[in-house]
Motif scaffolding. Structure first.
Motif, mmCIF file in Angstrom:
data_model
loop_
_atom_site.group_PDB
_atom_site.id
_atom_site.type_symbol
_atom_site.label_atom_id
_atom_site.label_comp_id
_atom_site.label_asym_id
_atom_site.label_seq_id
_atom_site.Cartn_x
_atom_site.Cartn_y
_atom_site.Cartn_z
ATOM 1 N N LEU A 63 62.374 -27.283 -48.567
ATOM 2 C CA LEU A 63 60.991 -27.710 -48.788
ATOM 3 C C LEU A 63 60.039 -26.911 -47.892
ATOM 4 N N LYS A 64 60.410 -26.719 -46.619
ATOM 5 C CA LYS A 64 59.565 -25.966 -45.683
ATOM 6 C C LYS A 64 59.354 -24.533 -46.172
ATOM 7 N N ARG A 65 60.426 -23.925 -46.682
ATOM 8 C CA ARG A 65 60.315 -22.551 -47.185
ATOM 9 C C ARG A 65 59.375 -22.489 -48.390
ATOM 10 N N ARG A 66 59.539 -23.466 -49.271
ATOM 11 C CA ARG A 66 58.696 -23.498 -50.472
ATOM 12 C C ARG A 66 57.234 -23.765 -50.107
ATOM 13 N N ALA A 67 57.021 -24.661 -49.142
ATOM 14 C CA ALA A 67 55.655 -24.994 -48.726
ATOM 15 C C ALA A 67 54.959 -23.780 -48.115
ATOM 16 N N LYS A 68 55.706 -22.996 -47.357
ATOM 17 C CA LYS A 68 55.121 -21.789 -46.759
ATOM 18 C C LYS A 68 54.690 -20.812 -47.842
ATOM 19 N N ARG A 69 55.554 -20.616 -48.844
ATOM 20 C CA ARG A 69 55.207 -19.707 -49.939
ATOM 21 C C ARG A 69 54.003 -20.225 -50.728
ATOM 22 N N ALA A 70 53.933 -21.550 -50.903
ATOM 23 C CA ALA A 70 52.849 -22.154 -51.690
ATOM 24 C C ALA A 70 51.539 -22.256 -50.920
ATOM 25 N N GLY A 71 51.585 -22.061 -49.594
ATOM 26 C CA GLY A 71 50.372 -22.237 -48.796
ATOM 27 C C GLY A 71 49.998 -23.693 -48.630
ATOM 28 N N ALA A 72 51.007 -24.577 -48.653
ATOM 29 C CA ALA A 72 50.775 -26.022 -48.477
ATOM 30 C C ALA A 72 50.963 -26.353 -46.999
ATOM 31 N N HIS A 73 49.867 -26.677 -46.313
ATOM 32 C CA HIS A 73 49.893 -26.825 -44.857
ATOM 33 C C HIS A 73 49.840 -28.272 -44.376
ATOM 34 N N ASN A 74 49.719 -29.220 -45.298
ATOM 35 C CA ASN A 74 49.556 -30.616 -44.864
ATOM 36 C C ASN A 74 50.836 -31.435 -45.012
ATOM 37 N N ILE A 75 51.982 -30.746 -45.035
ATOM 38 C CA ILE A 75 53.268 -31.429 -45.216
ATOM 39 C C ILE A 75 54.054 -31.438 -43.902
ATOM 40 N N GLU A 76 54.518 -32.616 -43.521
ATOM 41 C CA GLU A 76 55.396 -32.765 -42.355
ATOM 42 C C GLU A 76 56.722 -33.326 -42.838
ATOM 43 N N THR A 77 57.826 -32.684 -42.491
ATOM 44 C CA THR A 77 59.139 -33.174 -42.921
ATOM 45 C C THR A 77 59.775 -34.016 -41.820
ATOM 46 N N ARG A 78 60.452 -35.079 -42.252
ATOM 47 C CA ARG A 78 61.185 -35.934 -41.302
ATOM 48 C C ARG A 78 62.544 -36.279 -41.901
ATOM 49 N N TYR A 79 63.564 -36.032 -41.127
ATOM 50 C CA TYR A 79 64.941 -36.308 -41.529
ATOM 51 C C TYR A 79 65.265 -37.783 -41.256
ATOM 52 N N ILE A 80 65.763 -38.478 -42.263
ATOM 53 C CA ILE A 80 66.124 -39.896 -42.089
ATOM 54 C C ILE A 80 67.535 -39.960 -41.503
ATOM 55 N N ASP A 81 67.617 -40.096 -40.197
ATOM 56 C CA ASP A 81 68.930 -40.201 -39.564
ATOM 57 C C ASP A 81 69.236 -41.624 -39.113
ATOM 58 N N ASP A 82 68.237 -42.501 -39.132
ATOM 59 C CA ASP A 82 68.477 -43.925 -38.878
ATOM 60 C C ASP A 82 67.295 -44.738 -39.413
ATOM 61 N N ASN A 83 67.412 -46.044 -39.365
ATOM 62 C CA ASN A 83 66.389 -46.932 -39.926
ATOM 63 C C ASN A 83 65.059 -46.870 -39.179
ATOM 64 N N LYS A 84 65.098 -46.374 -37.928
ATOM 65 C CA LYS A 84 63.865 -46.331 -37.132
ATOM 66 C C LYS A 84 62.814 -45.409 -37.763
ATOM 67 N N VAL A 85 63.286 -44.376 -38.436
ATOM 68 C CA VAL A 85 62.357 -43.436 -39.092
ATOM 69 C C VAL A 85 61.482 -44.179 -40.095
ATOM 70 N N ILE A 86 62.095 -45.093 -40.832
ATOM 71 C CA ILE A 86 61.355 -45.879 -41.837
ATOM 72 C C ILE A 86 60.494 -46.939 -41.159
ATOM 73 N N LYS A 87 61.061 -47.627 -40.178
ATOM 74 C CA LYS A 87 60.333 -48.721 -39.510
ATOM 75 C C LYS A 87 59.050 -48.240 -38.835
ATOM 76 N N ARG A 88 59.103 -47.026 -38.285
ATOM 77 C CA ARG A 88 57.917 -46.482 -37.622
ATOM 78 C C ARG A 88 56.769 -46.235 -38.604
ATOM 79 N N LEU A 89 57.096 -46.175 -39.891
ATOM 80 C CA LEU A 89 56.075 -45.904 -40.912
ATOM 81 C C LEU A 89 55.598 -47.165 -41.643
ATOM 82 N N HIS A 90 56.110 -48.332 -41.271
ATOM 83 C CA HIS A 90 55.730 -49.564 -41.964
ATOM 84 C C HIS A 90 54.206 -49.739 -41.995
ATOM 85 N N GLU A 91 53.696 -49.958 -43.210
ATOM 86 C CA GLU A 91 52.266 -50.196 -43.471
ATOM 87 C C GLU A 91 51.376 -49.044 -42.987
#
Length: 401
Positions: free
Chosen positions: A265-293
């Motif tokens: 996705l990062k490679r594709r975003a660079k080619r597309a000139g899409a600069h507002n994307i942040e990637t996050r790897y889901i390695d545990d439930n905390k990743v989701i909980k931090r984004l609640h609401e």
């Protein structure tokens, strides 16, 4: 009739052997490797090899019926022969074809009928039963469509160009294409071509994305400056569309359980000139909980059976079973329940699949809404393969303020 060259025949044989008898070998990766390793083949040869390879995978069950036996490592040539006789292509009438006698196959072909619907449409018996149970009489119409070759659809990257300009740019590179009514960013190729070799691709002017898939980004109704979360982002086809719709303003958080997909996705975003994307790897439930609401918009492009995209991935119908579908439905239910908590009150989300089964689609949404009264359905859309493009389902759901 044209006779297929022996070196092409060997290539098709080896690719089919790899697809059918080596675990987790996906057809698109197998054919990609085969064509890369035979750069001496001309464009017509490559086209013939890819077409026969995919057609044989698509029609495997029917060809096995004509062969009189299942496909085995030592009889792939017989399957190729059955295909050539059935389609009356790439074959001259001899008594034998690469040492395989054709008389028994011809006897079955002359009957012009097959004993079951599963054989007629070349799908596993269990799948014929499931489709008939869930879709009723329309299942046969959808299988006819799913056994056709998929068109190549591009999405013009509106961060850099328009669909109309893309058609013109592709024409300059001898790739003919046309606009699709009611799909603002979609461009369809006249003929299949390797568009990844074009300057237009290298310059990030487009992504390959089916017309039905493009509907999802449009339906989500994203605005500049919003925070959008894509929880099953994968390699980012829909993520990149959202970035273009938001004109690079705001924030898109792309989540996935596979790091290699997020790297792509990062490679594709660079080619597309899409600069507002942040990637996050889901390695545990905390990743989701931090984004609640935290999200104004939420995209749940859920894992599914993939039955709506068999045109593109015909090998997947031989890799899944009813147990897999039952398991994936439980996963869909959990994802919808857990990830919906990311949405703010007053925000909107889409639950989407590339399946045509109601049990993966509207029935999942109905179950979710019944158990979560703070959510309400605004709109749902179903695109069936018989309409011309991939089969998709999408439901726009609002979390009440």
């Amino acid at each position: 009739m044209e006779l297929i060259h022996r070196n092409l025949l060997i290539g098709i044989h080896d690719a089919l052997q790899e697809t059918f008898f080596e675990d987790r070998k996906y057809a698109d990766k197998v054919i990609e490797r085969l064509l890369k390793s035979h750069k001496q083949w001309g464009s017509e040869d490559r086209k013939v090899v890819a077409q026969i390879f995919y057609d044989i995978i698509r029609w495997k069950k029917r060809l096995e019926y004509y062969m009189g036996e299942g496909v085995k490592p030592n009889n792939i040539y017989k399957m190729i022969l059955a295909y050539c006789l059935w389609t009356k292509t790439h074959y001259k009438k001899f008594e034998e074809f690469d040492g395989v006698k054709n008389a028994d196959i011809l006897i079955k072909l002359k009957k012009h009928t097959v004993p079951t619907k599963a054989i007629e449409y070349s799908i596993p018996d269990w799948l014929a039963e499931t489709l008939e149970k869930e879709l009723g009489k329309s299942w046969e119409r959808e299988m006819v469509a799913l056994n056709e070759q998929a068109p190549t659809i591009l999405r013009a990257n509106t961060l850099k160009t328009t669909a109309k300009e893309l058609v013109s740019d592709l024409r300059d590179e001898n790739v003919e294409s046309f606009l699709i009514p009611n799909y603002p960013d979609a461009v369809q190729l006249e003929l299949k071509k390797n568009v990844f070799l074009t300057s237009a691709f290298k310059d990030g002017l487009f992504e390959v994305q089916d017309a039905s898939s493009q509907k999802i980004g449009e339906l989500l109704d994203v605005k500049e400056g919003m925070r959008v979360v894509d929880v099953c982002a994968g390699a980012g086809g829909k993520t990149l569309h959202l970035a273009a719709l938001m004109k690079n303003k705001g924030q898109i958080i792309a989540l996935d359980i596979y790091e290699w997909k997020l790297a792509e996705l990062k490679r594709r975003a660079k080619r597309a000139g899409a600069h507002n994307i942040e990637t996050r790897y889901i390695d545990d439930n905390k990743v989701i909980k931090r984004l609640h609401e935290k999200a104004d918009r939420l995209l749940i492009d859920s894992p599914c059976s993939g039955l709506g995209v068999l045109k593109r991935n015909p090998d997947s119908k031989w890799k899944i079973d009813q147990e897999f579908i039952d398991r994936i439905k439980k996963e869909q239910e959990k994802i919808l329940q857990d990830y919906s908590k990311i949405l703010k009150k007053g925000g909107k989300m889409i639950y989407a699949t590339c399946s045509i089964l109601p049990s993966e689609n509207n029935e999942q949404v109905a179950k979710f809404l019944k158990n979560n009264e703070e959510f309400t359905l605004l709109k749902e859309e179903k695109v069936m393969p018989s309409e011309g493009y991939d089969g998709f389902y999408m439901a726009l759901i609002e979390r009440k303020a």
